[in-house]
Design a protein around this motif. Structure first.
Motif, PDB file in Angstrom:
ATOM      1  N   GLY A  34      -7.684  -3.546  -2.981  1.00 62.34           N
ATOM      2  CA  GLY A  34      -6.348  -3.686  -2.391  1.00 62.34           C
ATOM      3  C   GLY A  34      -5.457  -2.565  -2.898  1.00 62.34           C
ATOM      4  O   GLY A  34      -5.836  -1.389  -2.852  1.00 62.34           O
ATOM      5  N   ASP A  35      -4.286  -2.927  -3.438  1.00 64.01           N
ATOM      6  CA  ASP A  35      -3.364  -1.924  -3.973  1.00 64.01           C
ATOM      7  C   ASP A  35      -3.283  -1.986  -5.499  1.00 64.01           C
ATOM      8  O   ASP A  35      -2.329  -1.496  -6.102  1.00 64.01           O
ATOM      9  CB  ASP A  35      -1.965  -2.094  -3.367  1.00 64.01           C
ATOM     10  CG  ASP A  35      -1.925  -1.691  -1.893  1.00 64.01           C
ATOM     11  OD1 ASP A  35      -2.975  -1.313  -1.342  1.00 64.01           O
ATOM     12  OD2 ASP A  35      -0.841  -1.773  -1.288  1.00 64.01           O
ATOM     13  N   ALA A  36      -4.298  -2.582  -6.150  1.00 65.64           N
ATOM     14  CA  ALA A  36      -4.317  -2.619  -7.619  1.00 65.64           C
ATOM     15  C   ALA A  36      -4.519  -1.223  -8.198  1.00 65.64           C
ATOM     16  O   ALA A  36      -4.126  -0.938  -9.327  1.00 65.64           O
ATOM     17  CB  ALA A  36      -5.416  -3.557  -8.110  1.00 65.64           C
ATOM     18  N   CYS A  49     -10.146   1.497  -2.343  1.00 68.38           N
ATOM     19  CA  CYS A  49      -8.691   1.351  -2.438  1.00 68.38           C
ATOM     20  C   CYS A  49      -8.119   1.385  -1.024  1.00 68.38           C
ATOM     21  O   CYS A  49      -8.498   2.242  -0.216  1.00 68.38           O
ATOM     22  CB  CYS A  49      -8.085   2.479  -3.272  1.00 68.38           C
ATOM     23  SG  CYS A  49      -8.570   2.397  -5.012  1.00 68.38           S
ATOM     24  N   TYR A  50      -7.196   0.482  -0.753  1.00 66.40           N
ATOM     25  CA  TYR A  50      -6.609   0.429   0.590  1.00 66.40           C
ATOM     26  C   TYR A  50      -5.912   1.745   0.918  1.00 66.40           C
ATOM     27  O   TYR A  50      -5.900   2.185   2.054  1.00 66.40           O
ATOM     28  CB  TYR A  50      -5.623  -0.733   0.639  1.00 66.40           C
ATOM     29  CG  TYR A  50      -5.305  -1.235   2.020  1.00 66.40           C
ATOM     30  CD1 TYR A  50      -6.259  -1.888   2.783  1.00 66.40           C
ATOM     31  CD2 TYR A  50      -4.028  -1.081   2.557  1.00 66.40           C
ATOM     32  CE1 TYR A  50      -5.957  -2.379   4.040  1.00 66.40           C
ATOM     33  CE2 TYR A  50      -3.713  -1.573   3.806  1.00 66.40           C
ATOM     34  CZ  TYR A  50      -4.685  -2.219   4.553  1.00 66.40           C
ATOM     35  OH  TYR A  50      -4.375  -2.704   5.794  1.00 66.40           O
ATOM     36  N   HIS A  51      -5.339   2.334  -0.113  1.00 66.74           N
ATOM     37  CA  HIS A  51      -4.704   3.644   0.047  1.00 66.74           C
ATOM     38  C   HIS A  51      -5.531   4.666  -0.732  1.00 66.74           C
ATOM     39  O   HIS A  51      -5.547   4.662  -1.953  1.00 66.74           O
ATOM     40  CB  HIS A  51      -3.256   3.605  -0.454  1.00 66.74           C
ATOM     41  CG  HIS A  51      -2.454   2.535   0.227  1.00 66.74           C
ATOM     42  ND1 HIS A  51      -1.952   2.678   1.503  1.00 66.74           N
ATOM     43  CD2 HIS A  51      -2.112   1.281  -0.164  1.00 66.74           C
ATOM     44  CE1 HIS A  51      -1.317   1.565   1.858  1.00 66.74           C
ATOM     45  NE2 HIS A  51      -1.400   0.699   0.863  1.00 66.74           N
ATOM     46  N   GLY A  52      -6.246   5.477  -0.004  1.00 65.90           N
ATOM     47  CA  GLY A  52      -7.057   6.514  -0.644  1.00 65.90           C
ATOM     48  C   GLY A  52      -8.546   6.361  -0.392  1.00 65.90           C
ATOM     49  O   GLY A  52      -9.287   7.319  -0.500  1.00 65.90           O
ATOM     50  N   ILE A  56       3.422  -5.467   4.340  1.00 68.16           N
ATOM     51  CA  ILE A  56       3.389  -5.325   5.797  1.00 68.16           C
ATOM     52  C   ILE A  56       2.170  -4.551   6.292  1.00 68.16           C
ATOM     53  O   ILE A  56       1.648  -4.816   7.375  1.00 68.16           O
ATOM     54  CB  ILE A  56       4.701  -4.643   6.277  1.00 68.16           C
ATOM     55  CG1 ILE A  56       4.907  -4.795   7.770  1.00 68.16           C
ATOM     56  CG2 ILE A  56       4.776  -3.181   5.863  1.00 68.16           C
ATOM     57  CD1 ILE A  56       5.472  -6.122   8.154  1.00 68.16           C
ATOM     58  N   ASP A  57       1.677  -3.625   5.462  1.00 68.16           N
ATOM     59  CA  ASP A  57       0.511  -2.843   5.876  1.00 68.16           C
ATOM     60  C   ASP A  57      -0.794  -3.625   5.687  1.00 68.16           C
ATOM     61  O   ASP A  57      -1.866  -3.150   6.066  1.00 68.16           O
ATOM     62  CB  ASP A  57       0.450  -1.495   5.131  1.00 68.16           C
ATOM     63  CG  ASP A  57       0.572  -1.634   3.624  1.00 68.16           C
ATOM     64  OD1 ASP A  57       1.231  -2.582   3.163  1.00 68.16           O
ATOM     65  OD2 ASP A  57      -0.002  -0.796   2.900  1.00 68.16           O
ATOM     66  N   HIS A  58      -0.695  -4.812   5.105  1.00 71.84           N
ATOM     67  CA  HIS A  58      -1.883  -5.650   4.872  1.00 71.84           C
ATOM     68  C   HIS A  58      -1.904  -6.891   5.771  1.00 71.84           C
ATOM     69  O   HIS A  58      -2.974  -7.440   6.017  1.00 71.84           O
ATOM     70  CB  HIS A  58      -1.962  -6.046   3.394  1.00 71.84           C
ATOM     71  CG  HIS A  58      -2.096  -4.863   2.488  1.00 71.84           C
ATOM     72  ND1 HIS A  58      -3.272  -4.520   1.860  1.00 71.84           N
ATOM     73  CD2 HIS A  58      -1.200  -3.893   2.142  1.00 71.84           C
ATOM     74  CE1 HIS A  58      -3.096  -3.404   1.163  1.00 71.84           C
ATOM     75  NE2 HIS A  58      -1.849  -3.003   1.317  1.00 71.84           N
ATOM     76  N   ILE A  59      -0.724  -7.319   6.219  1.00 73.62           N
ATOM     77  CA  ILE A  59      -0.676  -8.526   7.070  1.00 73.62           C
ATOM     78  C   ILE A  59      -0.171  -8.234   8.478  1.00 73.62           C
ATOM     79  O   ILE A  59      -0.089  -9.131   9.311  1.00 73.62           O
ATOM     80  CB  ILE A  59       0.206  -9.643   6.453  1.00 73.62           C
ATOM     81  CG1 ILE A  59       1.695  -9.240   6.435  1.00 73.62           C
ATOM     82  CG2 ILE A  59      -0.275 -10.008   5.053  1.00 73.62           C
ATOM     83  CD1 ILE A  59       2.622 -10.436   6.208  1.00 73.62           C
ATOM     84  N   THR A  66      -5.354  -9.430   0.540  1.00 77.20           N
ATOM     85  CA  THR A  66      -5.160  -9.165  -0.899  1.00 77.20           C
ATOM     86  C   THR A  66      -3.724  -9.431  -1.329  1.00 77.20           C
ATOM     87  O   THR A  66      -3.475  -9.821  -2.457  1.00 77.20           O
ATOM     88  CB  THR A  66      -5.539  -7.720  -1.281  1.00 77.20           C
ATOM     89  OG1 THR A  66      -4.671  -6.790  -0.586  1.00 77.20           O
ATOM     90  CG2 THR A  66      -6.994  -7.405  -0.946  1.00 77.20           C
ATOM     91  N   HIS A  67      -2.778  -9.221  -0.405  1.00 78.43           N
ATOM     92  CA  HIS A  67      -1.370  -9.477  -0.735  1.00 78.43           C
ATOM     93  C   HIS A  67      -0.508  -9.342   0.520  1.00 78.43           C
ATOM     94  O   HIS A  67      -0.961  -8.880   1.557  1.00 78.43           O
ATOM     95  CB  HIS A  67      -0.883  -8.573  -1.853  1.00 78.43           C
ATOM     96  CG  HIS A  67      -0.840  -7.117  -1.492  1.00 78.43           C
ATOM     97  ND1 HIS A  67      -1.971  -6.341  -1.351  1.00 78.43           N
ATOM     98  CD2 HIS A  67       0.198  -6.288  -1.245  1.00 78.43           C
ATOM     99  CE1 HIS A  67      -1.626  -5.111  -1.042  1.00 78.43           C
ATOM    100  NE2 HIS A  67      -0.312  -5.041  -0.962  1.00 78.43           N
ATOM    101  N   GLN A  68       0.757  -9.717   0.362  1.00 82.14           N
ATOM    102  CA  GLN A  68       1.670  -9.927   1.477  1.00 82.14           C
ATOM    103  C   GLN A  68       2.245  -8.680   2.156  1.00 82.14           C
ATOM    104  O   GLN A  68       2.933  -8.804   3.169  1.00 82.14           O
ATOM    105  CB  GLN A  68       2.872 -10.712   0.952  1.00 82.14           C
ATOM    106  CG  GLN A  68       3.608  -9.934  -0.147  1.00 82.14           C
ATOM    107  CD  GLN A  68       4.845 -10.627  -0.658  1.00 82.14           C
ATOM    108  OE1 GLN A  68       5.862 -10.658  -0.002  1.00 82.14           O
ATOM    109  NE2 GLN A  68       4.740 -11.204  -1.837  1.00 82.14           N
TER     110      GLN A  68
HETATM  111 ZN    ZN Z   1      -0.569  -1.337   0.788  1.00 81.67          ZN
END
Ligand code: ZN
Length: 258
Positions: free
Chosen positions: A195-197, A236-239, A83-86, A79-81
């Motif tokens: 993602g983190d949207a 959600c990636y967080h939650g 560090i916790d995603h790649i 979803t985006h760059q």
């Molecule tokens: Zn994140």
């Protein structure tokens, strides 16, 4: 930077072919829980986002527990760059027995590939923080900055594109948290992988976190991109997972940005 002192994970099946992995890390800023999503159909097994560095053992365990062994993985959408995603993407690509197709938005590609420095892995910010860290953690953080995770992006995706996997996956360009952030909408199951949207905090779906956004105004405006979709479930990636009137709640969050 991030130590995995406990191998903690769990899995949650949303519908047939969609599993949310919950991975726990103990890192420099305390305990962190993240939620990559695994989707599959026929020969396609896709992971959405790839965790912190060093998480491959947990990813393997969680996947085999979900009944989809790591060896079947053949696509990773990012979803985006951040560090916790790649973080574990290089390990995944290297260790997988099959060729892994990595997908991301073109805006994120140079960061993921390491031709541009990761926006939030900012030496000034991190060194300031690292100054007050225990020696070992500081050493790990400096090592990460010197050698950030990177991987080749095979396929760039664009807003509105429907990926022909798992009943159709619609790409929604939602910049702001980073310049090239995307959400993925699973057409068949009406699940939004956000993602983190957005984030889930104490059971409540909320807009993007201002503290971690690259451009919070743009991130909030991007919520309007989500309102045309009939969304029953948000990951959600967080939650984690949110289901309670998801479309209505997103409309509410988006209208606050007018
Ligand atoms: Zn994140």
């Amino acid at each position: 930077m991030i130590q995995s002192s406990h191998e903690l994970w769990s899995v949650m099946r949303l519908v047939d072919g969609v599993e949310v992995l919950e991975l726990q890390m103990v890192g420099v800023s305390g305990r962190s829980v993240i939620h990559p999503t695994l989707i599959w159909d026929g020969d396609t097994v896709m992971m959405i986002d790839a965790g912190f560095p060093g998480l491959l053992p947990q990813i393997r365990e969680a996947m085999s527990n979900a009944g989809i062994p790591f060896d079947r993985l053949n696509k990773v959408a990012i979803t985006h760059q951040d560090i916790d995603h790649i973080g574990s993407l290089p390990d995944i690509v290297r260790e997988a027995p099959h060729e892994i197709e990595v997908l991301a938005h073109a805006e994120e590609k140079p960061y993921i590939e390491g031709t541009k420095p990761l926006i939030k892995l900012n030496p000034d910010r991190l060194l300031k923080m690292a100054g007050s860290l225990p020696k070992e953690q500081r050493r790990q953080m400096e090592a990460l900055m010197a050698n950030p995770p990177k991987a080749h992006v095979d396929t760039t995706v664009v807003d509105g594109q429907v990926l022909p996997y798992c009943g159709g996956i619609t790409v929604i360009f939602t910049p702001g948290h980073t310049p090239g952030h995307i959400c993925l909408y699973l057409n068949h199951s009406k699940i939004l992988v956000a993602g983190d949207a957005m984030v889930v905090v104490e059971g409540e779906l909320r807009g993007p976190n201002p503290r971690s956004a690259y451009d919070i105004d743009t991130a909030v405006k991007s919520l309007q991109k989500l309102t045309p979709f009939n969304i029953e479930t948000v990951v959600c990636y967080h939650g984690g997972v949110y289901e309670d009137g998801a479309s209505a709640r997103i409309a509410e969050l988006a209208s606050a940005s007018d």
